[in-house]
Design an enzyme around this catalytic site. Structure first.
Site, mmCIF file in Angstrom:
data_model
loop_
_atom_site.group_PDB
_atom_site.id
_atom_site.type_symbol
_atom_site.label_atom_id
_atom_site.label_comp_id
_atom_site.label_asym_id
_atom_site.label_seq_id
_atom_site.Cartn_x
_atom_site.Cartn_y
_atom_site.Cartn_z
ATOM 1 C CB CYS A 169 -0.335 -7.621 0.018
ATOM 2 S SG CYS A 169 -1.598 -6.651 -0.773
ATOM 3 C CG HIS A 308 -0.904 -13.092 -2.142
ATOM 4 N ND1 HIS A 308 -0.531 -12.475 -0.965
ATOM 5 C CD2 HIS A 308 -1.549 -12.141 -2.881
ATOM 6 C CE1 HIS A 308 -0.910 -11.203 -0.989
ATOM 7 N NE2 HIS A 308 -1.531 -10.977 -2.137
ATOM 8 C CD GLU A 319 -0.770 -17.412 -5.005
ATOM 9 O OE1 GLU A 319 0.048 -17.759 -4.113
ATOM 10 O OE2 GLU A 319 -1.823 -16.781 -4.760
ATOM 11 C CE LYS A 341 -3.765 -12.501 1.793
ATOM 12 N NZ LYS A 341 -2.662 -13.418 1.427
ATOM 13 C CG HIS A 346 -5.303 -9.049 2.165
ATOM 14 N ND1 HIS A 346 -4.067 -8.805 2.740
ATOM 15 C CD2 HIS A 346 -5.105 -8.928 0.820
ATOM 16 C CE1 HIS A 346 -3.181 -8.540 1.798
ATOM 17 N NE2 HIS A 346 -3.784 -8.607 0.623
ATOM 18 C CG PHE A 407 -2.343 -3.582 -5.152
ATOM 19 C CD1 PHE A 407 -2.713 -4.747 -5.778
ATOM 20 C CD2 PHE A 407 -3.337 -2.674 -4.823
ATOM 21 C CE1 PHE A 407 -4.039 -5.019 -6.082
ATOM 22 C CE2 PHE A 407 -4.668 -2.922 -5.119
ATOM 23 C CZ PHE A 407 -5.020 -4.094 -5.756
#
Length: 421
Positions: A169, A308, A319, A341, A346, A407
């Site tokens: 990502c 994010h 986050e 998003k 995403h 990830f």
């Protein structure tokens, strides 16, 4: 001791976002500002391995008309989207459409998580389901992850650095940050940076579904499936997409009278070194602090963070805690944060570029896009000033951050400032 090289300021002179609902990049920003979702129900596969899921996807695009038959015969759709995104950003930057010879001071850094996965999936289908014995001789060059960067370099005569970043990502954000460093450190004058991905192949969707990380939805509520920071959030929504930034040294842009949209003032990256899936607050804090240090920005200078915010249960709360630790609780409570998003989904390796472009437009227009569908806030996500409901006027905003946390524990944060700041 060798004399240190003077660092260059890096500016954004062109940008683009490709969105399935169409229109130019400003139209995409206006939809994000209005909280208008591009998510629809997506049906995939067939009666044996098919399914449906909320997603952001393009209806068939006439690539041949826009890029030419020869280009389309040798490219996967992820590279075609990359070319279309670069075309728009290149035009906005008022750069020449052709070059007599490759420019060794101009390059491309591109991000993609999955590259030409659709070429490979189509190949598997042709062999195992349709019984074909041969594939197109172009399959290798269509499927390779560096195909988009290669095609962009060929199209625009970018003879300097050409690098593909595949960091889940965070791919596009890292591509942009590394391109920034090439210009800042005097190696390049101009860089094309961004990302593209089409992660809606059957195998990819089935893999995500196996992790129980895709948000559910049906025809009636698919558009609201991605709900960052909401107590009812159930997972992420995958998206097809591409976005591009044209970066230049300030001196190079000024010499040619280029439009200057914003300054890319800093970049921070870190590795959680902790877990391949679960994000780590400490790693995110390191990336945020590194971006602020690189940009020489005080905490109070930041007027917005594009989070994010994937709408996963753990990720969103972690986050927010990272932002609170990085900025301190008192400052964080007054710091506007949103996760776009919720409307654009995403797009994996492209997401960091989409959100970076939206952050630049927020600075430029003095308007902060909201987290759509956030009618209730999860108590675990409290502690920052969530932008909710509709776009928030911010005429005095001077600097903003764009967060990308992947990830594998790879984190990237981009710091942008207004050029009159």
């Amino acid at each position: 001791m060798a004399e240190s090289r003077r660092q260059s300021r890096v500016v954004v002179t062109g940008l683009s976002i490709l969105d399935p609902l169409g229109g130019n990049t400003n139209a995409v920003f206006e939809r994000a500002a209005a909280g208008q979702s591009s998510v629809r129900l997506f049906r995939y596969g067939d009666e044996t391995i098919g399914g449906c899921t909320p997603a952001v996807y393009f209806d068939p695009i006439d690539f041949e008309t826009r890029l030419g038959k020869a280009t389309c015969r040798s490219t996967d759709p992820f590279a075609r989207l990359a070319l279309l995104a670069t075309d728009e950003a290149w035009q906005q930057a008022q750069l020449s459409q052709s070059a007599d010879a490759p420019n060794p001071r101009a390059g491309v850094h591109w991000g993609t998580a999955l590259g030409g996965i659709n070429t490979f999936e189509n190949g598997y289908r042709a062999f195992w389901k349709e019984g074909r014995k041969r594939l197109s001789p172009m399959s290798v060059v269509m499927g390779m992850n560096n195909a988009a960067a290669s095609q962009i370099g060929i199209r625009y005569g970018l003879g300097g650095r050409s690098v593909t970043h595949s960091v889940a990502c965070a791919s596009a954000a890292i591509a942009i940050g590394e391109a920034y460093e090439r210009i800042r450190d005097g190696e390049m004058d101009l860089m094309v940076a961004g990302g593209s991905d089409l992660p809606l192949g059957v195998g990819v969707l089935r893999a995500w579904d196996a992790m129980h990380m895709l948000a559910p939805g049906d025809e009636g509520n698919a558009h609201r499936a991605c709900r960052p920071f909401h107590p009812d959030r159930r997972g992420l929504v995958l998206a097809e997409g591409a976005a591009c930034l044209v970066l230049e040294s300030l001196e190079h842009a000024q010499r040619r009278g280029a439009p200057i949209l914003a300054e890319l003032a800093g970049y921070g990256a870190s590795n959680d070194a902790n877990h391949v899936v679960r994000p780590d607050q400490r790693g995110q804090v390191r990336a945020i602090q590194a971006a602020l240090t690189d940009a020489k920005l005080a905490h109070d200078a930041i007027g917005y963070i594009n989070a994010h915010g994937t709408a996963t249960t753990e990720g969103d709360a972690i986050e927010v805690r990272a932002i609170r630790e990085a900025f301190g609780d008192t400052r964080a409570e007054r710091l506007p944060v949103s996760a776009t998003k919720a409307v654009h989904g995403h797009a994996m390796g492209a997401t960091g570029a989409i959100e970076a472009a939206l952050t630049v437009l927020a600075l430029q227009q003095g308007k902060l896009p909201p987290t759509a569908h956030l009618d209730r806030l999860d108590p675990a996500c409290e502690g920052v000033d969530h932008v909710r409901g509709e776009a928030r006027p911010a005429p005095d905003i001077r600097a903003a951050l764009s967060n990308s946390f992947a990830f594998g524990g790879s984190n990237a944060v981009l710091a942008f400032t207004r050029t009159d700041a």
